[in-house]
Design a protein around this motif. Structure first.
Motif, PDB file in Angstrom:
ATOM      1  N   LYS A  20      -5.566   0.053   6.536  1.00 35.64           N
ATOM      2  CA  LYS A  20      -4.211   0.466   6.165  1.00 35.64           C
ATOM      3  C   LYS A  20      -3.520  -0.562   5.271  1.00 35.64           C
ATOM      4  CE  LYS A  20       0.148   2.049   7.965  1.00 35.64           C
ATOM      5  NZ  LYS A  20       1.224   1.722   8.836  1.00 35.64           N
ATOM      6  N   GLU A  21      -3.691  -1.843   5.581  1.00 38.68           N
ATOM      7  CA  GLU A  21      -3.042  -2.908   4.824  1.00 38.68           C
ATOM      8  C   GLU A  21      -3.539  -2.988   3.378  1.00 38.68           C
ATOM      9  OE1 GLU A  21      -4.699  -3.464   7.808  1.00 38.68           O
ATOM     10  OE2 GLU A  21      -2.862  -3.246   8.972  1.00 38.68           O
ATOM     11  N   TRP A  22      -4.641  -2.362   3.079  1.00 38.55           N
ATOM     12  CA  TRP A  22      -5.227  -2.407   1.749  1.00 38.55           C
ATOM     13  C   TRP A  22      -4.682  -1.318   0.818  1.00 38.55           C
ATOM     14  CZ3 TRP A  22     -11.141  -2.777   3.191  1.00 38.55           C
ATOM     15  CH2 TRP A  22     -11.358  -3.939   3.929  1.00 38.55           C
ATOM     16  N   ILE A  23      -3.925  -0.385   1.358  1.00 39.37           N
ATOM     17  CA  ILE A  23      -3.425   0.745   0.577  1.00 39.37           C
ATOM     18  C   ILE A  23      -2.116   0.346  -0.111  1.00 39.37           C
ATOM     19  CG2 ILE A  23      -2.662   3.162   0.689  1.00 39.37           C
ATOM     20  CD1 ILE A  23      -5.692   2.676   1.283  1.00 39.37           C
ATOM     21  N   ASP A  24      -2.005   0.637  -1.409  1.00 41.16           N
ATOM     22  CA  ASP A  24      -0.804   0.256  -2.158  1.00 41.16           C
ATOM     23  C   ASP A  24       0.214   1.392  -2.206  1.00 41.16           C
ATOM     24  OD1 ASP A  24      -1.651   2.019  -4.196  1.00 41.16           O
ATOM     25  OD2 ASP A  24      -2.416   0.402  -5.461  1.00 41.16           O
ATOM     26  N   TYR A  25       1.290   1.168  -2.930  1.00 40.84           N
ATOM     27  CA  TYR A  25       2.374   2.148  -2.999  1.00 40.84           C
ATOM     28  C   TYR A  25       1.986   3.424  -3.742  1.00 40.84           C
ATOM     29  CZ  TYR A  25       3.094  -0.031  -7.592  1.00 40.84           C
ATOM     30  OH  TYR A  25       2.922  -0.521  -8.853  1.00 40.84           O
TER      31      TYR A  25
END
Length: 163
Positions: A20-25
């Motif tokens: 999840k932390e790897w997904i950008d805006y």
């Protein structure tokens, strides 16, 4: 882990879930985390070649990345699971030339990565030749991977083609 691909065998990493932390805006994997995925999958192959954490700790020798060329082919999203294939393209007394692909669990290529790595004596640090006892693994993979066709993206240069 070796897995059959084409007529010879590429090295495949263990499955890597997209976090999840790897997904950008924009809702897809941020470009920096493609590097993380390549690094994790590439480290598995380096360990297979004998250059893992134990090698570094005990021998004070390791592998440094000198150059990387990534091509982003298709977006990855949260909950995707990928593996990284590794192909040894070439090596000499102090360097490795490898080619990696991030493969989605459904079989499509998400990104490719060409890497030039250096064998380093950490006491310098300085580039140093591979010890004789690691050469058989390099020779095995070089012979195995030489049977594979050269990947289309190996040796590419960045530029805007003029008509």
């Amino acid at each position: 882990m070796l897995a059959t691909n084409r007529d010879a065998e590429l090295y495949h990493s263990a499955p890597i879930p997209i976090e999840k932390e790897w997904i950008d805006y924009n809702g897809h994997l941020n470009m920096a985390y493609y590097n993380v995925v390549f690094d994790r999958g590439g480290d598995e192959f380096l360990s297979e070649l004998g250059f893992g954490p134990t090698y570094a700790a005990e021998r004070k020798l390791t592998i440094y990345t000198a150059e990387v060329h990534i091509c982003y082919v298709q977006e990855l999203h949260l909950d995707d699971v990928v593996t990284v294939t590794n192909q040894l393209i070439d090596y000499d007394s102090k360097r490795l030339h490898t080619y990696l692909e991030i493969i989605h669990k459904d079989g499509w290529v998400a990104a490719t990565c060409e890497v030039l790595s250096l064998h380093v004596d950490m006491s310098g640090p300085k580039v140093t030749p591979f010890p004789e006892d690691v050469l058989p693994k390099l020779e095995f993979y070089m012979k195995e991977h030489a049977q594979l066709p050269a990947p289309d993206r190996v040796g590419r240069a960045i530029g805007i083609k003029k008509k």
